[in-house]
Design a protein around this motif. Structure first.
Motif, short mmCIF file in Angstrom:
data_model
loop_
_atom_site.label_atom_id
_atom_site.label_comp_id
_atom_site.label_asym_id
_atom_site.label_seq_id
_atom_site.Cartn_x
_atom_site.Cartn_y
_atom_site.Cartn_z
N GLY A 41 38.44 92.88 84.55
CA GLY A 41 37.96 91.94 83.55
C GLY A 41 37.86 90.51 84.05
O GLY A 41 37.51 89.62 83.29
N ILE A 42 38.16 90.27 85.32
CA ILE A 42 38.04 88.89 85.83
C ILE A 42 36.58 88.45 85.77
O ILE A 42 35.66 89.27 85.89
CB ILE A 42 38.59 88.79 87.29
CG1 ILE A 42 38.80 87.33 87.68
CG2 ILE A 42 37.70 89.52 88.28
CD1 ILE A 42 39.58 87.13 88.98
N ARG A 43 36.37 87.14 85.57
CA ARG A 43 34.99 86.62 85.51
C ARG A 43 34.25 86.90 86.80
O ARG A 43 34.86 86.83 87.87
CB ARG A 43 35.04 85.09 85.41
CG ARG A 43 35.31 84.56 84.08
CD ARG A 43 35.38 83.04 84.20
NE ARG A 43 36.09 82.50 83.09
CZ ARG A 43 35.52 82.24 81.91
NH1 ARG A 43 34.22 82.43 81.75
NH2 ARG A 43 36.23 81.78 80.92
N PRO A 44 32.93 87.10 86.73
CA PRO A 44 32.16 87.22 87.98
C PRO A 44 32.25 85.91 88.78
O PRO A 44 32.28 84.83 88.18
CB PRO A 44 30.71 87.43 87.50
CG PRO A 44 30.78 87.69 86.05
CD PRO A 44 32.10 87.23 85.53
N ALA A 45 32.31 86.02 90.09
CA ALA A 45 32.34 84.82 90.95
C ALA A 45 30.89 84.35 91.11
O ALA A 45 30.10 84.95 91.84
CB ALA A 45 32.98 85.16 92.30
N LEU A 46 30.53 83.29 90.39
CA LEU A 46 29.12 82.91 90.26
C LEU A 46 28.48 82.53 91.59
O LEU A 46 27.33 82.87 91.86
CB LEU A 46 29.00 81.74 89.27
CG LEU A 46 29.48 82.04 87.85
CD1 LEU A 46 29.39 80.79 86.98
CD2 LEU A 46 28.66 83.18 87.23
N ASP A 59 18.72 71.40 84.28
CA ASP A 59 19.22 72.70 84.74
C ASP A 59 18.55 72.99 86.08
O ASP A 59 17.35 73.27 86.13
CB ASP A 59 18.88 73.78 83.70
CG ASP A 59 19.33 75.15 84.16
OD1 ASP A 59 19.97 75.25 85.24
OD2 ASP A 59 19.03 76.14 83.46
N THR A 60 19.33 72.94 87.14
CA THR A 60 18.72 73.07 88.48
C THR A 60 18.49 74.52 88.91
O THR A 60 17.90 74.76 89.95
CB THR A 60 19.62 72.40 89.55
OG1 THR A 60 20.90 73.05 89.56
CG2 THR A 60 19.77 70.91 89.30
N ARG A 61 18.92 75.50 88.10
CA ARG A 61 18.79 76.89 88.55
C ARG A 61 17.33 77.28 88.81
O ARG A 61 17.02 77.82 89.89
CB ARG A 61 19.46 77.86 87.57
CG ARG A 61 19.41 79.31 88.04
CD ARG A 61 20.37 80.20 87.30
NE ARG A 61 21.73 80.07 87.77
CZ ARG A 61 22.34 80.96 88.58
NH1 ARG A 61 21.71 82.04 88.99
NH2 ARG A 61 23.58 80.77 88.96
N LEU A 92 17.56 77.68 100.94
CA LEU A 92 18.71 78.09 100.13
C LEU A 92 19.61 76.90 99.81
O LEU A 92 20.09 76.19 100.71
CB LEU A 92 19.50 79.16 100.87
CG LEU A 92 20.63 79.82 100.08
CD1 LEU A 92 20.11 80.47 98.79
CD2 LEU A 92 21.34 80.88 100.92
N THR A 93 19.82 76.68 98.51
CA THR A 93 20.77 75.68 98.01
C THR A 93 21.64 76.43 96.99
O THR A 93 21.52 77.65 96.86
CB THR A 93 20.04 74.52 97.30
OG1 THR A 93 19.26 75.09 96.22
CG2 THR A 93 19.11 73.77 98.24
N VAL A 94 22.48 75.74 96.25
CA VAL A 94 23.28 76.42 95.21
C VAL A 94 23.11 75.69 93.88
O VAL A 94 23.35 74.47 93.81
CB VAL A 94 24.78 76.46 95.57
CG1 VAL A 94 25.57 77.20 94.49
CG2 VAL A 94 25.02 77.10 96.92
N PRO A 95 22.69 76.39 92.83
CA PRO A 95 22.56 75.72 91.53
C PRO A 95 23.93 75.25 91.03
O PRO A 95 24.93 75.96 91.16
CB PRO A 95 21.98 76.80 90.61
CG PRO A 95 22.19 78.09 91.30
CD PRO A 95 22.37 77.82 92.76
N ILE A 153 23.06 70.04 92.21
CA ILE A 153 22.83 71.07 93.23
C ILE A 153 23.90 70.90 94.30
O ILE A 153 24.17 69.78 94.72
CB ILE A 153 21.42 70.92 93.88
CG1 ILE A 153 20.34 71.40 92.92
CG2 ILE A 153 21.33 71.68 95.18
CD1 ILE A 153 18.94 71.44 93.52
N ARG A 154 24.49 72.02 94.73
CA ARG A 154 25.40 71.88 95.86
C ARG A 154 24.62 72.05 97.16
O ARG A 154 23.89 73.03 97.33
CB ARG A 154 26.52 72.91 95.86
CG ARG A 154 27.53 72.51 96.95
CD ARG A 154 28.58 73.51 97.25
NE ARG A 154 28.08 74.64 98.01
CZ ARG A 154 28.87 75.64 98.40
NH1 ARG A 154 30.14 75.65 98.07
NH2 ARG A 154 28.37 76.65 99.09
N LEU A 155 24.79 71.07 98.03
CA LEU A 155 24.18 71.11 99.34
C LEU A 155 25.27 71.25 100.39
O LEU A 155 26.32 70.62 100.28
CB LEU A 155 23.43 69.80 99.62
CG LEU A 155 22.33 69.43 98.63
CD1 LEU A 155 21.73 68.09 99.02
CD2 LEU A 155 21.26 70.52 98.62
#
Ligand SMILES: Cc1ncc(COP(=O)(O)O)c(C=O)c1O
Length: 375
Positions: free
Chosen positions: A6-11, A319-321, A334-337, A347-349
């Motif tokens: 039941g742990i949250r998904p690791a996004l 919303d950067t997704r 490839l970046t990370v939303p 955005i994570r760079l």
């Protein structure tokens, strides 16, 4: 230890696992350019024939002695605490949180955070109390932390230099943080994954030289360019290590002796392995600072004093997704939303990679942000 059912998904992992291997340009990662085994051999003097003698026995539960000694010598020479070698710091974090945190405990954790630092405690039934780090400012708010820590706090979990924002602590802030946690009898879980990637000051020392109730996490995955080696560790008080080993007996038992042998050489020759990647990260950081300045009409953020991640905001993008999906699917960048870290507007760079890749990626990113902002 509660089970992890039941742990949250690791996004972040969900985002990366389907894109990481196809990216043309990777400016997402929190690591540096991965080393090849041949490079590690020449940097450390390890001869491959030496590995031929290695027997694939089980390793001791806390890890191979030579590696453990090298970890103490390099990372915590004046500490009374001892290391446990783990399959990445991910395993060490799991074991430490499982050993320390029970249902109903209060756990203070930074927001944003690398998710295993929060979701494991939440899954153990702890009440999470968020210490909000403002990703728009390079300074943490210690007064806020002071107001959150109290007699019911079991642990304060932090990571500095911070992933994703790049926020770091000054020496004074570091001392203050330790005093706040220690005065309330709480544990400090100190994730030093990027500890040696400090550009304007010396790396902060292991907190166990100043307080007893603390666990420090470290890894070869980040500054040392060995994410696929899967070697990390924690440095913790003896009685806590005993509890962690009790849990480990049901999880991984131990680490591979082959990986430990390579890791021992790396840590013994830490400066030689670290220096080329550190210098590249430092130069890349300057490129990020210039990029932020040159594109101030579309991006807002700061170039961190430590670590290899930045967390800018894009003017007019809430919303950067979709932007990150477009960059990955259409441009191969490839970046990370930011929503992977609870900040959809950012955005994570990652700037630890190859400089040509970084420059190319940042150019595409600025052009795309300009087009998206104008829509
Ligand atoms: C802050 C932080 N801690 C720990 C880890 C886990 O690293 P590893 O399990 O590869 O040692 C990561 C990975 O991204 C991280 O960013």
């Amino acid at each position: 230890m509660s089970t992890l059912r039941g742990i949250r998904p690791a996004l972040l992992e969900d985002w990366l696992r389907v894109r990481y291997f196809d990216a043309r340009i990777d400016i997402s990662s929190s690591g540096v350019v991965p080393y090849r085994l041949s490079e590690i051999c020449s940097l450390t003097g390890l001869a491959l024939e030496e590995l031929g003698h290695l027997a694939f026995r089980d390793s001791p539960s806390l890890g191979q002695e030579r590696l453990r000694q090298a970890l103490v010598d390099r990372f915590a020479p004046r500490s009374g605490h001892a290391p446990l070698v783990a399959n990445g710091s991910t395993e060490a974090i799991l074991l430490a949180v499982s050993a320390l945190v029970s249902a109903g405990d209060e756990v203070v954790v930074t927001s944003a955070t690398y998710q295993s630092l929060s979701s494991l405690a939440e899954s153990a039934g702890a009440k999470l109390i968020w210490w909000e780090l403002d990703p728009g400012s390079s300074t943490p708010d210690l007064d806020q932390l002071r107001s959150l820590v109290g007699p019911r706090t079991r642990a304060v979990i932090v990571n500095f230099p911070h992933n994703p924002s790049g926020i770091t602590l000054t020496d004074e802030e570091y001392r203050e943080l330790i005093a706040i946690v220690d005065n309330h009898g709480a544990y400090l879980l100190w994730d030093a994954a990027f500890g040696e990637l400090a550009y304007d000051a010396d790396p902060l020392p292991d907190p166990s030289t100043r307080m007893e109730r603390c666990v420090t996490f470290g890894t070869l995955s980040k500054a040392y360019g060995l994410p696929g080696l899967r070697v990390g560790w924690c440095i913790a008080p003896d009685q806590l290590l005993t509890e962690m080993v009790r849990i480990r007996d049901y999880v991984t038992l131990n680490t591979s002796p082959l990986l430990e042998e390579i890791a021992a050489r790396v840590v013994e020759n830490g400066d030689a392995v670290l220096r080329p990647r550190f210098e590249q990260a430092r130069d890349n950081r300057a490129a990020v600072a210039r990029w932020l300045e040159d594109n101030a009409d579309v991006v807002a953020g700061f170039a961190p004093h430590g670590g290899v991640t930045a967390f800018p905001r894009f003017v007019g993008v809430t919303d950067t997704r979709p932007l990150c999906e477009f960059l990955a699917d259409t441009e191969g960048v490839l970046t990370v939303p930011g929503d992977c870290f609870g900040h959809a507007e950012r955005i994570r760079l990652g700037f630890g990679g190859r400089d040509d890749e970084l420059r190319a990626g940042l150019a595409v990113l600025a052009d795309t942000a300009r087009q998206w902002g104008a829509r």
